[in-house]
Design a protein around this motif. Sequence first.
Motif, short mmCIF file in Angstrom:
data_model
loop_
_atom_site.label_atom_id
_atom_site.label_comp_id
_atom_site.label_asym_id
_atom_site.label_seq_id
_atom_site.Cartn_x
_atom_site.Cartn_y
_atom_site.Cartn_z
N LYS A 110 0.82 -1.22 0.00
CA LYS A 110 0.00 0.00 0.00
C LYS A 110 0.85 1.26 0.00
O LYS A 110 0.50 2.26 -0.64
N SER A 154 5.17 2.93 0.98
CA SER A 154 6.55 2.62 1.33
C SER A 154 7.29 3.90 1.71
O SER A 154 6.92 4.99 1.28
N GLU A 157 10.72 1.07 5.22
CA GLU A 157 9.45 0.64 5.79
C GLU A 157 8.44 0.39 4.68
O GLU A 157 8.24 1.25 3.82
N GLU A 183 4.39 -0.86 3.93
CA GLU A 183 3.08 -1.03 4.54
C GLU A 183 2.17 -1.75 3.55
O GLU A 183 2.01 -1.32 2.41
N LYS A 225 2.98 -3.85 8.68
CA LYS A 225 4.19 -3.11 8.33
C LYS A 225 5.42 -4.00 8.45
O LYS A 225 5.53 -4.81 9.37
N SER A 243 9.75 -3.63 8.21
CA SER A 243 10.81 -2.62 8.22
C SER A 243 12.17 -3.29 8.35
O SER A 243 12.29 -4.42 8.85
#
Length: 205
Positions: free
Chosen positions: A36, A38, A53, A55, A86, A88
């Motif tokens: 969705k 980044s 990260e 998402e 999420k 990361s």
Amino acid sequence: MTHLPTLLRRAVASAAGAALLVMLTAPAALAHDRLKASSPADNAKLERVETIELEFTSRMTMPTILLEGPGGTSVPVGKARAQGAKVSARPEEELAAGRYRIAWRVVSSDGHPIQGELGFTIIAPPATATPGPSTAEPAPAASEAPSSAPPPAAAAPPPSSVAAAPAAGESAGVPGWLWLAAGVLVLGGVAVFFGGRRRTDSGSG
């Protein structure tokens, strides 16, 4: 001719069954998890990146993140961590200027692995201008700079003037030798006066 209605009914039934199957499986296909957002965003240009990260639209498991630097060199990245939707990871070194590519792979909530790529660019920060010797501002003149030092003392008079001037507390009176000469003259006058008087007295007798 009697078989035509039967064949027609079978064809309609088959088409209806196929349409129903498509309607039932389409939502499942459209419901597949996906990326969705980044950070960094795809094709972003930044001065530095400390954390990658990703998402997703649903909870992810078994994440993997790889980072490729300028010239295709592999950049070490810490272990990817999944927290709900999420994922990361942190680069293990400061990223130099250049183009980078992130490759990621996760297992979605329905058990299917999904993967993808995105890129970003690290740009060099603007250099701080350092004035050279030719551009340095001249130091202010001594007369312009404020000074807290006491004012300089008055210049001492020449030795000759010091000797000629009377010392402090002394009066510039008549010299002693002048008083002595006056005393001699006074005594001489007295002697002449008495000598002349004696001659006058002897002449009259």
